[in-house]
Design a protein around this motif. Structure first.
Motif, short mmCIF file in Angstrom:
data_model
loop_
_atom_site.label_atom_id
_atom_site.label_comp_id
_atom_site.label_asym_id
_atom_site.label_seq_id
_atom_site.Cartn_x
_atom_site.Cartn_y
_atom_site.Cartn_z
N ARG A 11 0.83 -1.20 0.00
CA ARG A 11 0.00 0.00 0.00
C ARG A 11 0.87 1.25 0.00
O ARG A 11 0.60 2.21 -0.73
CB ARG A 11 -0.92 0.00 1.22
N SER A 12 1.92 1.28 0.79
CA SER A 12 2.80 2.46 0.82
C SER A 12 3.53 2.64 -0.51
O SER A 12 3.71 3.76 -0.98
CB SER A 12 3.79 2.37 1.98
N ILE A 13 3.92 1.53 -1.14
CA ILE A 13 4.56 1.62 -2.46
C ILE A 13 3.58 2.15 -3.49
O ILE A 13 3.92 2.99 -4.33
CB ILE A 13 5.12 0.24 -2.88
N TRP A 14 2.33 1.71 -3.43
CA TRP A 14 1.32 2.16 -4.37
C TRP A 14 1.06 3.66 -4.20
O TRP A 14 0.96 4.41 -5.16
CB TRP A 14 0.03 1.36 -4.15
N ILE A 15 0.99 4.12 -2.96
CA ILE A 15 0.77 5.54 -2.68
C ILE A 15 1.96 6.36 -3.18
O ILE A 15 1.78 7.42 -3.82
CB ILE A 15 0.52 5.77 -1.18
N MET A 16 3.17 5.89 -2.93
CA MET A 16 4.35 6.62 -3.36
C MET A 16 4.45 6.69 -4.88
O MET A 16 4.77 7.73 -5.45
CB MET A 16 5.62 5.96 -2.80
N SER A 17 4.14 5.59 -5.57
CA SER A 17 4.21 5.61 -7.03
C SER A 17 3.14 6.54 -7.61
O SER A 17 3.38 7.22 -8.61
CB SER A 17 4.06 4.20 -7.59
N SER A 18 1.99 6.59 -6.98
CA SER A 18 0.95 7.51 -7.41
C SER A 18 1.40 8.95 -7.24
O SER A 18 1.23 9.78 -8.14
CB SER A 18 -0.33 7.26 -6.61
N TRP A 19 2.01 9.25 -6.13
CA TRP A 19 2.52 10.59 -5.88
C TRP A 19 3.60 10.97 -6.90
O TRP A 19 3.61 12.09 -7.42
CB TRP A 19 3.08 10.66 -4.46
#
Length: 80
Positions: A11-19
């Motif tokens: 989830r944190s990787i997904w949020i960071m890639s979105s950012w």
């Protein structure tokens, strides 16, 4: 249902890639905008050069059409 550490990490990787995608799009938009502004300025300067009259440079470094009257240079915007 309890979240596992793997799901939290994903989830944190997904949020960071979105950012990062959003930041990349914003940076690309700024580059395109700067290029469009530069092209508009070049077109404006070429238009001024092609028109009749003297061409001078103002305090900001932009080309301006001027009239020469005796010993004074007067910008075209200052009509007498």
């Amino acid at each position: 249902m309890k979240s596992t550490s793997l799901l939290l990490r994903l989830r944190s990787i997904w949020i960071m890639s979105s950012w990062l995608r959003h930041e990349g799009l914003a940076a690309a938009a700024m580059v395109v905008r700067r290029r469009e502004k530069h092209l508009q300025r070049l077109e404006y300067e070429q238009k001024l050069e092609s028109e009749a009259g003297e061409v001078g440079v103002d305090a900001q470094g932009r080309l301006r059409r001027v009239r020469v009257m005796d010993d004074y240079i007067i910008p075209a915007e200052c009509g007498l």
